[in-house]
Design a protein around this motif. Structure first.
Motif, short mmCIF file in Angstrom:
data_model
loop_
_atom_site.label_atom_id
_atom_site.label_comp_id
_atom_site.label_asym_id
_atom_site.label_seq_id
_atom_site.Cartn_x
_atom_site.Cartn_y
_atom_site.Cartn_z
N PHE A 47 1.13 -1.27 -0.02
CA PHE A 47 -0.09 -0.13 0.00
C PHE A 47 0.82 1.16 -0.02
N TYR A 48 1.91 1.24 0.76
CA TYR A 48 2.84 2.22 0.97
C TYR A 48 3.51 2.53 -0.51
N LEU A 49 4.06 1.47 -1.16
CA LEU A 49 4.86 1.81 -2.48
C LEU A 49 3.67 2.09 -3.48
N LEU A 78 12.15 0.37 3.54
CA LEU A 78 11.85 0.88 2.03
C LEU A 78 12.51 2.23 2.04
N VAL A 79 12.14 3.18 3.01
CA VAL A 79 12.71 4.46 3.03
C VAL A 79 14.08 4.68 2.62
N PHE A 129 11.80 2.22 -7.27
CA PHE A 129 10.52 1.56 -7.00
C PHE A 129 10.41 -0.13 -7.27
N ARG A 130 11.31 -0.38 -8.44
CA ARG A 130 11.46 -1.65 -8.91
C ARG A 130 12.05 -2.57 -7.63
N LEU A 181 10.37 -5.63 -5.48
CA LEU A 181 11.26 -6.90 -5.43
C LEU A 181 11.80 -7.46 -3.96
N LEU A 182 12.04 -6.31 -2.91
CA LEU A 182 12.16 -6.57 -1.83
C LEU A 182 10.92 -7.07 -1.02
#
Length: 496
Positions: A293-295, A422-423, A435-436, A440-441
């Motif tokens: 959702f964040y991404l 992610l940050v 973003f990719r 993938l992470l």
């Protein structure tokens, strides 16, 4: 005699169907309030002149206090009765939502969001406890959890859609929308939900000092992860929060070990399925739920220039697939068992995240995002139902509140850790490559969830934990039968 770690027969319910509708609506409210604010944040920040850090805390204040008070909320519900806590929490939630909608400054808004988080922390475990004590273990409870999960999990996606629609009127409606849910559910509770039973009265008294230590431990730990995402992992305030968390963890563990009235029943710590369910819950939120959702929200609005309403509409396919995924899990768990269904669900979720990551070079929504959203949404819904069926199946009624709270605490802690990581990956001005990597992470974390699901839940048909079997054997009583779906079925009333 029932197994100490196996679900016992349900308490008397005035209307199982009406009760399930009431509980599902309340779960939808919790999920809605978590995600509805996302697309409204730019308007909130503009109207109240919030800094970037303050805007993040409009979201984080809810999450931090929600996670911090969950376990205490679960134990209070087990002590005073889940229905009483359910109704009280709804009243607090409604008042906090009204204050948030009327807030004229950042301070009042953040206080309201924190109060919503505390109310949700009391509401969530009482909901799960009421579901699990209203419906008997086995197929009936699995179906009920599938319905509850369908409504609740879809609330995360629907919140983004509803938030986009309401923000066209005013961001304040993203708070006011909670009021009808709170009022209707609190009025329906006395009619449809079972009250406190004799079994509830056998719960141990609340250990106040342990409760304070536990709440402080979760608060500073989640705060540290949130600060890591906000100001960095090496900042003194972040490191201080983590250090305080370690100290509180040691103190809490020592108190629990030596206490005659521990906050978390030792039987819960020995229940393998619950421990594995908590792990699955953390990996779920760190991959196909919170992180996705964040991404996706960030990619749509910052990377693709979507307006709030358009971003909300873009989540509609995801919301529909989450709902469908929950329905699929409700059918598959009785057939495949928790182990196979949860593993399959995480694999599907990981495939969707990988697909989203590999498609970031395609800027068109239909080609670049829709396929990944559909696949990951199916996995999302399947995971949600499967992990709660598996995680709570061996817990007796008097500990259902704490068990649900433990799973939800690890869920939101996992989400906070995932966002903080992610940050670092995205940086200050993320492009398609960042973003990719982020998608993938998240997909890799979902793969770890699939491994946990397969290894952690073991062979089907061994639903009752080893600790429960040993305790029952020591008691000299009969063991419960285990149905073919891997969910413990309680012994007949005449055998207890």
């Amino acid at each position: 005699m029932s197994l100490p770690n196996a679900p016992s027969a349900p308490t008397a319910s005035r209307s199982p169907v009406g009760g399930l509708i009431t509980l599902s609506a309340a779960q939808f409210l919790i999920a809605l309030d978590f995600s509805v604010i996302f697309v409204a944040l730019p308007d909130v920040g503009s109207d109240l002149s919030l800094s970037g850090s303050a805007m993040q805390w409009v979201v984080s204040a809810y999450s931090v206090f929600f996670a911090g008070f969950l376990i205490v909320g679960g134990r209070v519900g087990d002590r005073v009765g889940a229905r009483k806590l359910f109704m009280a929490a709804l009243v607090i939630f409604g008042v906090a939502s009204l204050l948030g909608g009327l807030a004229a400054n950042a301070a009042l808004l953040l206080i309201a969001r924190g109060a919503q988080g505390v109310a949700a922390a009391c509401l969530q475990p009482s909901i799960l406890a009421l579901v699990n004590t209203t419906f008997p273990a086995g197929r009936e409870r699995t179906r009920a959890l599938a319905v509850w999960g369908t409504v609740g999990a879809s609330g995360l996606a629907a919140g983004v859609v509803i938030g986009g629609l309401l923000t066209t009127l005013s961001w304040r409606w993203t708070f006011f929308v909670n009021l009808p849910f709170a009022v209707l559910c609190s009025l329906a509770a006395p009619r449809f939900l079972p009250g406190k039973t004799a079994q509830d009265g056998r719960s141990t008294a609340l250990n106040v000092l342990n409760a304070v230590l536990c709440t402080a431990l979760v608060l500073v730990s989640v705060l540290g992860l949130t600060l890591a995402a906000d100001i960095g992992w090496t900042e003194p305030l972040t490191l201080g929060s983590f250090l305080a968390g370690v100290v509180l963890l040691v103190l809490f563990a020592l108190r629990e070990r030596g206490s005659a009235r521990p906050l978390v029943d030792p039987a819960l710590r020995r229940t393998r399925s619950l421990v594995m369910g908590c792990g699955a819950s953390a990996l779920y939120m760190a991959s196909v739920a919170g992180v996705e959702f964040y991404l996706v929200t960030l990619l749509l609005q910052d990377g693709r220039g979507f307006e709030p309403l358009a971003a909300g509409m873009a989540f509609l396919p995801l919301a529909a697939c989450i709902t469908f995924g929950n329905m699929i899990a409700g059918k598959l768990v009785p057939v495949l068992g928790v182990r196979r269904c949860l593993t399959l669900a995480f694999v599907v979720g990981a495939a969707g995240l990988v697909l989203l990551g590999l498609s970031t070079g395609q800027h068109g929504y239909l080609v670049g995002m829709l396929p990944g959203l559909i696949v990951s949404g199916l996995g999302h819904g399947m995971i949600y139902t499967s992990m709660f069926v598996g995680g709570t199946r061996d817990v007796d009624d008097r500990n259902q509140g704490v068990a649900g709270a433990l799973m939800t605490t690890t869920q939101y802690a996992g989400g906070a850790f995932g966002v903080a990581a992610l940050v670092l990956v995205l940086g200050t001005d993320p492009g398609d490559g960042a973003f990719r990597t982020g998608f993938l992470l998240a997909g890799g974390i979902a793969v770890a969830g699939a491994v946990l699901g397969w290894v952690g839940f073991g062979a089907e048909g061994s639903a009752v934990s080893e600790a429960g079997r040993e305790a029952e054997a020591a008691d000299g009583g009969p063991t419960d039968d285990v149905s073919a779906d891997g969910v413990a079925a309680p012994a007949a009333a005449g055998e207890r």
